[in-house]
Design a protein around this motif. Structure first.
Motif, PDB file in Angstrom:
ATOM      1  N   MET A   1       0.866  -1.181   0.000  1.00 46.64           N
ATOM      2  CA  MET A   1       0.000   0.000   0.000  1.00 46.64           C
ATOM      3  C   MET A   1       0.902   1.230   0.000  1.00 46.64           C
ATOM      4  O   MET A   1       1.544   1.541   0.999  1.00 46.64           O
ATOM      5  CB  MET A   1      -0.913   0.015   1.224  1.00 46.64           C
ATOM      6  N   LEU A   2       0.943   1.912  -1.123  1.00 45.95           N
ATOM      7  CA  LEU A   2       1.786   3.106  -1.228  1.00 45.95           C
ATOM      8  C   LEU A   2       0.923   4.351  -1.027  1.00 45.95           C
ATOM      9  O   LEU A   2       0.680   5.144  -1.938  1.00 45.95           O
ATOM     10  CB  LEU A   2       2.508   3.117  -2.575  1.00 45.95           C
ATOM     11  N   HIS A   3       0.445   4.491   0.219  1.00 46.62           N
ATOM     12  CA  HIS A   3      -0.442   5.588   0.586  1.00 46.62           C
ATOM     13  C   HIS A   3       0.200   6.951   0.282  1.00 46.62           C
ATOM     14  O   HIS A   3       1.412   7.119   0.397  1.00 46.62           O
ATOM     15  CB  HIS A   3      -0.729   5.575   2.092  1.00 46.62           C
ATOM     16  N   ARG A   4      -0.648   7.891  -0.017  1.00 49.24           N
ATOM     17  CA  ARG A   4      -0.239   9.296   0.020  1.00 49.24           C
ATOM     18  C   ARG A   4      -0.548   9.890   1.398  1.00 49.24           C
ATOM     19  O   ARG A   4       0.109  10.822   1.835  1.00 49.24           O
ATOM     20  CB  ARG A   4      -0.961  10.083  -1.073  1.00 49.24           C
ATOM     21  N   ILE A   5      -1.573   9.329   2.039  1.00 52.06           N
ATOM     22  CA  ILE A   5      -1.972   9.747   3.385  1.00 52.06           C
ATOM     23  C   ILE A   5      -2.258   8.493   4.195  1.00 52.06           C
ATOM     24  O   ILE A   5      -3.019   7.624   3.767  1.00 52.06           O
ATOM     25  CB  ILE A   5      -3.235  10.629   3.357  1.00 52.06           C
TER      26      ILE A   5
ATOM     27  N   ILE B   1       5.979  -6.728   3.720  1.00 54.10           N
ATOM     28  CA  ILE B   1       5.146  -5.527   3.598  1.00 54.10           C
ATOM     29  C   ILE B   1       5.912  -4.409   2.916  1.00 54.10           C
ATOM     30  O   ILE B   1       7.024  -4.053   3.324  1.00 54.10           O
ATOM     31  CB  ILE B   1       4.657  -5.071   4.983  1.00 54.10           C
ATOM     32  N   VAL B   2       5.297  -3.857   1.873  1.00 53.00           N
ATOM     33  CA  VAL B   2       5.844  -2.716   1.148  1.00 53.00           C
ATOM     34  C   VAL B   2       4.919  -1.528   1.382  1.00 53.00           C
ATOM     35  O   VAL B   2       3.727  -1.588   1.053  1.00 53.00           O
ATOM     36  CB  VAL B   2       5.965  -2.997  -0.365  1.00 53.00           C
ATOM     37  N   LEU B   3       5.463  -0.456   1.967  1.00 54.11           N
ATOM     38  CA  LEU B   3       4.686   0.745   2.244  1.00 54.11           C
ATOM     39  C   LEU B   3       5.416   1.973   1.733  1.00 54.11           C
ATOM     40  O   LEU B   3       6.633   1.943   1.496  1.00 54.11           O
ATOM     41  CB  LEU B   3       4.465   0.906   3.757  1.00 54.11           C
TER      42      LEU B   3
ATOM     43  N   SER C   1       8.938   1.728  -0.229  1.00 58.45           N
ATOM     44  CA  SER C   1       9.043   1.818  -1.687  1.00 58.45           C
ATOM     45  C   SER C   1      10.090   2.832  -2.116  1.00 58.45           C
ATOM     46  O   SER C   1      10.788   2.636  -3.118  1.00 58.45           O
ATOM     47  CB  SER C   1       7.681   2.193  -2.283  1.00 58.45           C
ATOM     48  N   GLU C   2      10.212   3.925  -1.357  1.00 54.13           N
ATOM     49  CA  GLU C   2      11.175   4.972  -1.733  1.00 54.13           C
ATOM     50  C   GLU C   2      12.612   4.463  -1.747  1.00 54.13           C
ATOM     51  O   GLU C   2      13.460   4.984  -2.474  1.00 54.13           O
ATOM     52  CB  GLU C   2      11.067   6.157  -0.764  1.00 54.13           C
ATOM     53  N   ASP C   3      12.876   3.440  -0.934  1.00 56.46           N
ATOM     54  CA  ASP C   3      14.233   2.891  -0.852  1.00 56.46           C
ATOM     55  C   ASP C   3      14.576   1.980  -2.021  1.00 56.46           C
ATOM     56  O   ASP C   3      15.750   1.635  -2.216  1.00 56.46           O
ATOM     57  CB  ASP C   3      14.409   2.112   0.459  1.00 56.46           C
ATOM     58  N   TYR C   4      13.555   1.581  -2.787  1.00 58.87           N
ATOM     59  CA  TYR C   4      13.800   0.602  -3.853  1.00 58.87           C
ATOM     60  C   TYR C   4      13.371   1.069  -5.238  1.00 58.87           C
ATOM     61  O   TYR C   4      13.510   0.317  -6.212  1.00 58.87           O
ATOM     62  CB  TYR C   4      13.091  -0.710  -3.513  1.00 58.87           C
ATOM     63  N   GLN C   5      12.859   2.295  -5.343  1.00 62.18           N
ATOM     64  CA  GLN C   5      12.390   2.761  -6.643  1.00 62.18           C
ATOM     65  C   GLN C   5      13.494   2.755  -7.698  1.00 62.18           C
ATOM     66  O   GLN C   5      13.239   2.493  -8.878  1.00 62.18           O
ATOM     67  CB  GLN C   5      11.786   4.162  -6.503  1.00 62.18           C
ATOM     68  N   ASP C   6      14.711   3.049  -7.271  1.00 58.02           N
ATOM     69  CA  ASP C   6      15.844   3.042  -8.205  1.00 58.02           C
ATOM     70  C   ASP C   6      16.711   1.803  -8.046  1.00 58.02           C
ATOM     71  O   ASP C   6      17.796   1.714  -8.631  1.00 58.02           O
ATOM     72  CB  ASP C   6      16.703   4.309  -7.996  1.00 58.02           C
ATOM     73  N   LYS C   7      16.254   0.857  -7.243  1.00 57.12           N
ATOM     74  CA  LYS C   7      17.006  -0.380  -7.014  1.00 57.12           C
ATOM     75  C   LYS C   7      16.070  -1.590  -7.116  1.00 57.12           C
ATOM     76  O   LYS C   7      16.136  -2.514  -6.322  1.00 57.12           O
ATOM     77  CB  LYS C   7      17.673  -0.343  -5.635  1.00 57.12           C
TER      78      LYS C   7
END
Length: 365
Positions: A273-277, A294-296, A314-320
């Motif tokens: 769940m890649l929430h914005r809020i 779990i990916v958040l 997710s931010e840690d893996y967007q480019d990896k």
């Protein structure tokens, strides 16, 4: 002298459903009739849709509170908090909303004119600044509220207490009858749960899965349960992915009973769940309880689930993504189960409220 605590929400008692009423149900079931030498009561007082009943219940709540003595109140929403402030009662407020009320209305598509906005903000402000303490379900939710342009007050005007996290009750998960989806050991299963909105961010989750498919060589399926304005966008996007990648399939389901939701957690490998809020997502706890990786997204209360580097942000893996695709997901599945049992158990839930009584309630005597 305070002799009892009344936990109250203007909600129906519909069980552990999340939000004010759901958390009040959890408190009633886990905290019981006594906490740190103080008696406990739990008031469910719903506002009905019909105007005459709405007025009756509000009036009944008014007199019930007005003639209550030797009591400390814990309100689960700003309407009750505002009423307690007007009656000069001692109370704490637990704020469960997805940011300030006005922001929540906007994010979920509700329309409010300037007059209504002013009424909402005034009620919220009264409930916040007159409370002995205000608590959020996560530390991230605190930051999200006071960083919002729609916040009704500044942090310096409010006594912010320790965050009071929520839990889910233990339950036995059984396979539902007449349900097509099963555990597939040769397929890696992603699962998302929630209203299909910008705030919940399933569109971002879909993009993450798409990038994953560029690197992962095995079979993948993506199960999404929820309905909302993003449904057509998701259906079109996932259909295109299934046409482009022969190893990918998806299931977009409007709604299923909660028992089936828990079964879907059980047969999944990765909850995403890649929430914005997000203030504190019950579904994430459900996924942890069933041993999912779990990916958040790294926003709001999502950060509070990461106790032992158990959450994959997710931010840690967007480019990896090449690295992410070959992680040992079974390692993270096991780790999340351990974190759930240690940090989000009934015992931990009760202990935090004992601390709350000693730090806040007894000091108000």
């Amino acid at each position: 002298m305070i002799k009892r605590i009344v936990f109250c929400a203007l909600r129906d008692n519909n069980g552990a459903t999340g939000g004010p009423g759901g958390v009040l149900f959890l408190q009633q079931n886990v905290l019981g009739k006594e906490l740190a030498d103080l008696k406990c009561e739990y008031w469910f007082n719903p506002f009905r849709i019909q105007r005459d009943v709405f007025r009756f219940n509000r009036l009944g709540m008014f007199f019930k509170i007005l003639f209550t003595k030797d009591t400390y109140f814990v309100a689960h929403e700003v309407t009750t908090g505002s009423l307690l402030a007007l009656l000069h009662k001692r109370y704490s407020l637990i704020f469960h909303n997805q940011g300030p009320l006005v922001e929540e209305y906007i994010n979920f598509g509700s329309n409010a004119d300037s007059r209504k906005i002013n009424i909402i903000k005034s009620r919220e402000r009264r409930a916040f600044i007159n409370a002995n303490s205000v608590h959020f379900p996560s530390n991230g939710a605190v930051e999200m509220y006071f960083n919002s342009q729609h916040a009704s007050c500044k942090r310096a005007e409010v006594t912010v207490g320790k965050s009071l996290f929520n839990i889910i009750l233990p339950q036995t998960v059984t396979e539902p009858s007449n349900f097509d989806l099963k555990k597939e050991n040769d397929i890696l299963t992603f699962f998302s749960l929630g209203t299909l909105t910008q705030a919940k961010g399933q569109d971002q989750s879909m993009i993450f899965v798409e990038n994953f498919l560029n690197f992962y060589k095995g079979k993948v399926r993506y199960i999404i349960v929820g309905k909302g304005p993003l449904k057509n966008v998701l259906d079109d996007g996932l259909k295109k992915l299934s046409e482009r990648y022969s190893s990918f399939s998806y299931h977009l389901i409007d709604a299923v009973p909660h028992q089936t939701v828990m079964f879907l957690h059980q047969i999944s490998d990765i909850y995403i769940m890649l929430h914005r809020i997000s203030i504190f997502d019950f579904a994430t706890l459900e996924a942890m309880s069933q041993g999912n990786a779990i990916v958040l997204s790294k926003v709001g209360g999502n950060i509070d689930f990461d106790k032992t580097d158990n959450i994959l942000f997710s931010e840690d893996y967007q480019d990896k993504m090449d690295e992410f695709a070959y992680l040992d997901f079974f390692f993270y599945k096991k780790k999340n189960k351990e974190v759930f049992e240690k940090f989000f158990s009934k015992t931990a839930f009760r202990e935090q409220y004992i601390s709350f009584v000693n730090d806040v309630v007894k000091l108000s005597r």
